[in-house]
Design an enzyme around this catalytic site. Structure first.
Site, PDB file in Angstrom:
ATOM      1  N   GLU A  17       0.838  -1.194   0.000  1.00  0.00           N
ATOM      2  CA  GLU A  17       0.000   0.000   0.000  1.00  0.00           C
ATOM      3  C   GLU A  17       0.874   1.245   0.000  1.00  0.00           C
ATOM      4  OE1 GLU A  17      -3.737   0.165   2.218  1.00  0.00           O
ATOM      5  OE2 GLU A  17      -2.864   1.817   3.345  1.00  0.00           O
ATOM      6  N   ARG A 107     -15.739   4.155   4.423  1.00  0.00           N
ATOM      7  CA  ARG A 107     -16.414   5.375   4.879  1.00  0.00           C
ATOM      8  C   ARG A 107     -15.403   6.485   5.051  1.00  0.00           C
ATOM      9  NH1 ARG A 107     -18.314   6.548  10.865  1.00  0.00           N
ATOM     10  NH2 ARG A 107     -16.107   7.086  10.870  1.00  0.00           N
ATOM     11  N   GLY A 108     -14.285   6.168   5.698  1.00  0.00           N
ATOM     12  CA  GLY A 108     -13.235   7.155   5.918  1.00  0.00           C
ATOM     13  C   GLY A 108     -13.464   7.970   7.179  1.00  0.00           C
ATOM     14  N   GLN A 176      -7.532  -4.159   9.224  1.00  0.00           N
ATOM     15  CA  GLN A 176      -6.709  -3.146   9.867  1.00  0.00           C
ATOM     16  C   GLN A 176      -5.468  -3.839  10.429  1.00  0.00           C
ATOM     17  OE1 GLN A 176      -7.986  -1.439  13.730  1.00  0.00           O
ATOM     18  NE2 GLN A 176      -8.045   0.512  12.662  1.00  0.00           N
TER      19      GLN A 176
END
Length: 289
Positions: A17, A107-108, A176
């Protein structure tokens, strides 16, 4: 190519990432880091949307560069809390026009000072997922939280909402960060019992500095096991030693996951190609086995 098709292959996949620059001045530096990571032959590279959507304008550009110029599968993050519904739709169309087939729907974080939810924004990630499904034949990923989402009091509630997201059209999940693999194994057992069967990529964060560790805990509330805290106590004051220890710890996590049949691993590289390279070097023969 869609990421879900790659994940179904009977082989080990390691993905990375990267995050866009906070300012336009840092764009070339991020591109250089991405180019270096692409040489490590990852299964794909994901590109984040940026805190509050502030760096979102470069997400599609970097994802397209990864796909078109580097020949690596790319995954573009898309968050909805920081953007209006019309802005989200415009981003989806831009990704489609850029040839991006894979989106990670989130969603953020809610921008500071914003009254949320309000009428012109999606409130939940599942609404964003449904919107993406309506606009094209995308492969859609979503986030999951082995230790539970910070906004949900009970893990059973968290899994209920995760099932809702998956049922809305999710092809795969990425966790996560976590630092105790037993948490991940327990999480997999619970979601499979709940009927969530899509592939789950464990998210591994090489924790290479004490500052990074503090920031990560503030954002995610993740639990650091005693073994990791001992590492921090011993090496935290020496940047070089802490980086080496953090790489070793992440490598150990990945080897344990692979040994237990988890073939798809996602690494949060923090735009550090030398860290990604060190981990891949540690796994060079293991990946072939």
């Amino acid at each position: 190519m869609k990421i879900i098709d790659r994940l179904k292959e009977d082989k080990i996949h390691i993905s990375f990432e990267v995050f866009p620059p906070k300012t336009d001045a840092g764009f070339e530096k991020v591109i250089a880091a991405t180019d270096a990571m692409a040489k490590l032959n990852p299964a794909f590279i994901s590109v984040t949307y940026g805190a509050g959507g502030g760096t979102s304008k470069n997400t599609a550009k970097i994802a397209s560069h990864i796909k078109e110029d580097l020949g690596v599968l790319s995954l573009a993050h898309l968050t909805c809390a920081s953007s209006t519904i019309e802005e989200v739709r415009a981003v989806i169309e831009n990704l489609k026009e850029s040839g991006i087939e894979n989106i990670l729907a989130l969603r953020g974080d809610i921008p500071k000072g914003m009254e949320f939810p309000n009428g012109d924004r999606f409130r939940y990630a599942y609404e964003l997922i449904e919107e993406i499904r309506r606009h094209g034949d995308f492969c859609i990923g979503a986030a999951c939280y082995p230790e539970g989402h910070v906004e949900n009091e009970h893990k059973t509630e968290d899994i209920k909402y995760l099932k809702q997201k998956v049922d809305s059209g999710v092809d795969f999940l990425t966790t996560q960060m976590f630092f105790d693999n037993d948490i991940h194994y327990n999480f997999l057992y619970r979601i499979r019992e709940a009927g969530i069967t899509v592939p789950v990529l464990p998210g591994i964060m090489p924790m290479t500095s004490a500052k990074q560790m503090k920031r990560s805990q503030e954002l995610s509330g993740t639990v650091f096991p005693r073994r990791f805290l001992a590492l921090l106590d011993r090496f935290g004051s020496s940047p070089a030693a802490m980086e080496q220890a953090g790489i070793a710890y992440a490598t150990d996590q990945i080897i344990d996951l692979l040994s237990n049949g988890v073939n798809n691993i996602h690494i949060y590289t923090m735009n550090k190609p030398h860290v990604a390279a060190a981990i891949m070097n540690n796994l060079s023969e293991i990946i072939k086995a």
